[in-house]
Design an enzyme around this catalytic site. Structure first.
Site, PDB file in Angstrom:
ATOM      1  N   ARG A 117     -11.264  23.447  -1.578  1.00 33.99           N
ATOM      2  CA  ARG A 117     -11.000  22.083  -2.032  1.00 33.99           C
ATOM      3  C   ARG A 117     -12.281  21.259  -1.977  1.00 33.99           C
ATOM      4  O   ARG A 117     -12.913  21.116  -0.935  1.00 33.99           O
ATOM      5  CB  ARG A 117      -9.930  21.422  -1.155  1.00 33.99           C
ATOM      6  CG  ARG A 117      -8.597  22.145  -1.146  1.00 33.99           C
ATOM      7  CD  ARG A 117      -7.842  21.986  -2.448  1.00 33.99           C
ATOM      8  NE  ARG A 117      -7.343  20.630  -2.614  1.00 33.99           N
ATOM      9  CZ  ARG A 117      -6.126  20.253  -2.257  1.00 33.99           C
ATOM     10  NH1 ARG A 117      -5.293  21.129  -1.694  1.00 33.99           N
ATOM     11  NH2 ARG A 117      -5.723  19.015  -2.452  1.00 33.99           N
TER      12      ARG A 117
ATOM     13  N   HIS B   6      14.869 -13.251  -1.018  1.00 31.88           N
ATOM     14  CA  HIS B   6      14.410 -11.865  -0.994  1.00 31.88           C
ATOM     15  C   HIS B   6      15.264 -10.958  -0.115  1.00 31.88           C
ATOM     16  O   HIS B   6      14.896  -9.812   0.107  1.00 31.88           O
ATOM     17  CB  HIS B   6      12.933 -11.755  -0.587  1.00 31.88           C
ATOM     18  CG  HIS B   6      12.007 -12.610  -1.390  1.00 31.88           C
ATOM     19  ND1 HIS B   6      11.957 -12.553  -2.774  1.00 31.88           N
ATOM     20  CD2 HIS B   6      11.104 -13.552  -1.006  1.00 31.88           C
ATOM     21  CE1 HIS B   6      11.053 -13.423  -3.205  1.00 31.88           C
ATOM     22  NE2 HIS B   6      10.532 -14.037  -2.156  1.00 31.88           N
TER      23      HIS B   6
ATOM     24  N   ARG C  72       8.234  -8.340  -2.708  1.00 34.83           N
ATOM     25  CA  ARG C  72       7.561  -7.761  -3.884  1.00 34.83           C
ATOM     26  C   ARG C  72       8.437  -6.785  -4.659  1.00 34.83           C
ATOM     27  O   ARG C  72       8.069  -6.348  -5.747  1.00 34.83           O
ATOM     28  CB  ARG C  72       6.263  -7.069  -3.447  1.00 34.83           C
ATOM     29  CG  ARG C  72       5.299  -8.012  -2.734  1.00 34.83           C
ATOM     30  CD  ARG C  72       4.005  -7.317  -2.397  1.00 34.83           C
ATOM     31  NE  ARG C  72       3.223  -8.095  -1.443  1.00 34.83           N
ATOM     32  CZ  ARG C  72       2.048  -7.724  -0.949  1.00 34.83           C
ATOM     33  NH1 ARG C  72       1.502  -6.589  -1.323  1.00 34.83           N
ATOM     34  NH2 ARG C  72       1.406  -8.483  -0.075  1.00 34.83           N
TER      35      ARG C  72
ATOM     36  N   PRO D  62       3.608  -0.629   4.928  1.00 31.30           N
ATOM     37  CA  PRO D  62       3.972   0.126   6.128  1.00 31.30           C
ATOM     38  C   PRO D  62       3.624   1.605   5.975  1.00 31.30           C
ATOM     39  O   PRO D  62       3.879   2.211   4.934  1.00 31.30           O
ATOM     40  CB  PRO D  62       5.485  -0.082   6.227  1.00 31.30           C
ATOM     41  CG  PRO D  62       5.745  -1.345   5.474  1.00 31.30           C
ATOM     42  CD  PRO D  62       4.750  -1.362   4.369  1.00 31.30           C
ATOM     43  N   GLU D  63       3.018   2.190   7.008  1.00 29.49           N
ATOM     44  CA  GLU D  63       2.701   3.605   7.005  1.00 29.49           C
ATOM     45  C   GLU D  63       3.670   4.329   7.935  1.00 29.49           C
ATOM     46  O   GLU D  63       4.620   3.731   8.442  1.00 29.49           O
ATOM     47  CB  GLU D  63       1.243   3.808   7.395  1.00 29.49           C
ATOM     48  CG  GLU D  63       0.299   3.173   6.382  1.00 29.49           C
ATOM     49  CD  GLU D  63      -1.170   3.496   6.620  1.00 29.49           C
ATOM     50  OE1 GLU D  63      -1.462   4.349   7.476  1.00 29.49           O
ATOM     51  OE2 GLU D  63      -2.021   2.885   5.954  1.00 29.49           O
TER      52      GLU D  63
END
Length: 271
Positions: free
Chosen positions: A152, A90, A109, A2-3
């Site tokens: 950069r 889970h 996980r 998930p972002e």
């Protein structure tokens, strides 16, 4: 994984069920998450939840007795269910509420986390205090990103994915934003002009806002707090489309590894 949009959608989904509710119990079935779940999380039992918010990809549950810090990891999911709903495999943690509901955390996980902070974590916790600005706030703007990029040599894609520069621009949305801005993902961040940053920043904001509006992007594990999938996947123009035709020029999209992440771009449209 998930972002930011997916975490924001989760935050908006659970907040109405949690805010102004008293925590009556915390059930921990497995403490073996990314970091062991600390005993201190029981400090908030009996406390009223005053606010639920997102900082980067962390969810913070605020109470007068301290703050819970939650991260979904790679496969974590939060659901609001009746507290007597039988747990399944889970289902590691339940935050039980006076309403008779509970916030249930499932993580196959076990890369997610539940941590406790006595002080406000955004200002004091080591995981949060050094983070960059939120991308949908005024603090993230063209002048800021241009200044941060000077000198950069880092590739622009990994530069905008750096949480010390700006939080939450994950792999999916970095691919999409750079494509829409016409910027090659390997271009050195310090070599990109101010004019192009003036184009890129609004595109990043719009891409993330659109993903939140669509409920996030369902690729493998992510669903919303109500169990429904996100629909932004239908909007993707490059991510996951390596080798397919560009939707703008009909050229062949190229897929490479950059910063150990899959990167898809159009050699013709992105310079």
């Amino acid at each position: 994984m998930p972002e930011l949009p997916e975490v924001e959608v989760s935050c908006r989904g659970i907040a109405p069920h949690l805010q102004q509710q008293k925590i009556t119990q915390i059930i921990v079935r497995d403490r073996r998450l990314r970091w062991p779940v600390p005993e201190e999380i029981d400090s908030v039992v009996g406390a009223l939840i005053t606010k639920v918010e997102r900082r980067a990809k962390y969810l913070i549950v605020h109470t007068a007795a301290g703050h819970l810090i939650i991260h979904l990891g790679m496969s974590g999911a939060l659901r609001v269910v009746p507290a007597n709903t039988p747990a399944v495999k889970h289902d590691h943690i339940d935050l039980v509420l006076e309403s008779g509901k509970c916030l249930r955390f499932n993580d196959p996980r076990r890369f997610g986390c539940w941590l406790y902070s006595k002080e406000h974590p955004s200002e004091n916790h080591p995981l949060l205090r050094a983070l960059g600005p939120e991308p949908l706030t005024d603090a993230f703007n063209e002048a800021y990103l241009f200044k941060a990029s000077r000198g950069r040599q880092q590739a622009i894609k990994t530069f905008i994915m750096d949480n010390h520069v700006v939080v939450g621009v994950g792999n999916i949305y970095a691919n999409e934003a750079l494509f829409k801005a016409g910027i090659h993902p390997k271009r050195a961040a310090g070599k990109i002009s101010q004019r192009r940053y003036e184009q890129l920043v609004p595109i990043i904001k719009a891409t993330l806002a659109k993903a939140i509006e669509q409920g996030g992007t369902t690729l493998q594990d992510f669903t919303q707090a109500d169990g429904q999938p996100g629909y932004f996947k239908q909007e993707l123009m490059v991510y996951g489309r390596g080798g397919k035709l560009c939707m703008q020029c009909s050229g062949r999209l190229k897929e490479i590894r950059l910063g150990q992440r899959s990167t898809v771009y159009c050699p013709s449209c992105q310079r």
